[in-house]
Design an enzyme around this catalytic site. Structure first.
Site, PDB file in Angstrom:
ATOM      1  N   GLU A   1       0.846  -1.281   0.072  1.00  0.00           N
ATOM      2  CA  GLU A   1       0.084   0.157  -0.141  1.00  0.00           C
ATOM      3  C   GLU A   1       0.736   1.280  -0.096  1.00  0.00           C
ATOM      4  O   GLU A   1       0.356   2.140  -0.636  1.00  0.00           O
ATOM      5  CB  GLU A   1      -0.765   0.125   1.176  1.00  0.00           C
ATOM      6  CG  GLU A   1      -2.081  -1.009   1.438  1.00  0.00           C
ATOM      7  CD  GLU A   1      -2.857  -0.595   0.041  1.00  0.00           C
ATOM      8  OE1 GLU A   1      -2.665  -0.714  -1.247  1.00  0.00           O
ATOM      9  OE2 GLU A   1      -4.242  -1.051   0.438  1.00  0.00           O
TER      10      GLU A   1
ATOM     11  N   THR B   1      -5.060   6.312  -5.987  1.00  0.00           N
ATOM     12  CA  THR B   1      -5.085   6.840  -4.434  1.00  0.00           C
ATOM     13  C   THR B   1      -4.097   7.994  -4.233  1.00  0.00           C
ATOM     14  O   THR B   1      -4.738   8.860  -3.369  1.00  0.00           O
ATOM     15  CB  THR B   1      -5.037   5.431  -3.754  1.00  0.00           C
ATOM     16  OG1 THR B   1      -5.750   4.337  -3.996  1.00  0.00           O
ATOM     17  CG2 THR B   1      -5.100   5.552  -2.291  1.00  0.00           C
TER      18      THR B   1
HETATM   19  N1  HSE Z   1      -8.511   4.791   2.981  1.00  0.00           N
HETATM   20  C1  HSE Z   1      -7.781   4.638   1.734  1.00  0.00           C
HETATM   21  C2  HSE Z   1      -8.416   6.150   1.098  1.00  0.00           C
HETATM   22  C3  HSE Z   1      -8.237   3.825   0.758  1.00  0.00           C
HETATM   23  O1  HSE Z   1      -9.314   6.471   1.129  1.00  0.00           O
HETATM   24  O2  HSE Z   1      -7.228   6.734   0.534  1.00  0.00           O
HETATM   25  C4  HSE Z   1      -7.788   3.645  -0.130  1.00  0.00           C
HETATM   26  O3  HSE Z   1      -8.224   2.570  -0.875  1.00  0.00           O
END
Ligand code: HSE
Length: 309
Positions: A130, A182
């Site tokens: 991530e 993201t």
């Molecule tokens: N919590 C993260 C965001 C999840 O919203 O950036 C990304 O999939």
């Protein structure tokens, strides 16, 4: 060296669950990635792609590779691992594609290693994927992918993951065919928030958790409200407000952006409502001429599934 091969299915996940930015997430039964792993004589991590996405095969640049490299640091006796990835979850769709790769890889490797590591360790390794994908470690896709169900990530340093109960829920997901990275969707967020907004948000998070624990559908629906993130990110998703409004009109409990988008998810109490929601979603995106895919699914209680061991 054993010639054993492990095959797993790693489910898609919906992070944030509207109000719980970075702290809530759940796994779904569709779609899922398929991955195979075996020991290898080649040192490090060898990646083979069996899908159409052409993702990097350099393990340091691949989210599954980054997760496995972190794991290999703690198992010096293992020379190499060979991972074959068949992605069904489109990268950049907002349903935890990178988490499925990273979590799937380490869960499969752990099975090969006869369950050497605890689930928390696997989350810790997978978060390196991530970090590579979005610039920060967050576990709200990784944890539900590994544990299944709905998870609360109370803290990531140190890790504190709580598995929540949930009543039966149907999930309708629409994925408009645009890509939202993201990292970009995080970079536009405000770094400071007002106390009055924070109060609303933590009221909703607590309400949602209580609603899930008590199987109180009305409370779940009332709590699916995000005053911090959605007003900013929804601008990136054409048709977002209309999807939300029409879905509620046909009976959805509520919903919002799935993870960082562009997918949108809606929760319903029954399948018939989930289908009506899908019809509305399709009509809205067809109306604006945006290609899209939809899924009607349920909460995946099992997390990553070992298919062959
Ligand atoms: N919590 C993260 C965001 C999840 O919203 O950036 C990304 O999939």
């Amino acid at each position: 060296m054993s010639s054993k091969q492990i095959v797993i299915h790693a489910p898609a996940t919906v992070a944030n669950m509207v109000c719980g930015f970075d702290v809530l997430g759940f796994a779904v039964n569709e779609p899922y990635d398929i991955m195979k792993i075996r020991f290898s004589d080649s040192p490090g991590v060898t990646i083979i792609n069996e899908d159409i996405y052409n993702l990097p095969i350099d393990p340091a640049k691949n989210v599954a590779g980054a997760a496995l490299l972190a794991m290999l640091e703690e198992i010096p006796e293992v020379a190499g691992l060979e991972l074959t990835i068949n992605k069904q979850i489109k990268p950049g769709s907002g349903v935890g594609s990178s988490a499925a790769s990273a979590a799937g890889a380490v869960v499969a490797a752990n099975c090969l290693l006869e369950d050497r590591f605890r689930k928390e360790d696997l989350v810790r390794f997978a978060m390196n994927g991530e970090k590579l994908a979005s610039g920060v470690k967050h576990a709200d896709n990784i944890a539900p992918c590994i544990y299944g169900g709905v998870t609360l990530i109370r803290s990531i340093f140190p890790l504190d993951i709580i598995e929540l109960n949930a009543p039966p829920l149907f999930v309708t997901i629409v994925h408009p065919q645009i890509e939202v990275r993201t990292a970009d969707a995080r970079s536009i967020l405000k770094q400071q928030i007002q106390l009055k907004d924070a109060i609303k948000q933590w009221g909703n998070i607590a309400g949602l958790v209580a609603g899930l624990q008590k199987s109180d559908y009305d409370l779940i629906g009332r709590s699916l409200e995000d005053v911090l993130i959605e007003p900013i990110r929804s601008i990136l998703i054409p048709g977002f407000d209309e999807v939300k409004q029409k879905s509620k009109e046909v009976g959805a409990l509520g919903g919002g952006i799935s993870g960082s988008g562009p997918s949108i998810f809606m929760l319903s109490k029954d399948e018939q409502t989930a289908r009506k929601v899908e019809t509305e979603m399709k009509a809205i995106f067809s109306g604006i001429g945006l290609e899209h895919h939809t899924y009607i699914t349920t909460i995946n209680q099992q997390g990553i599934k070992i298919i062959e061991a």
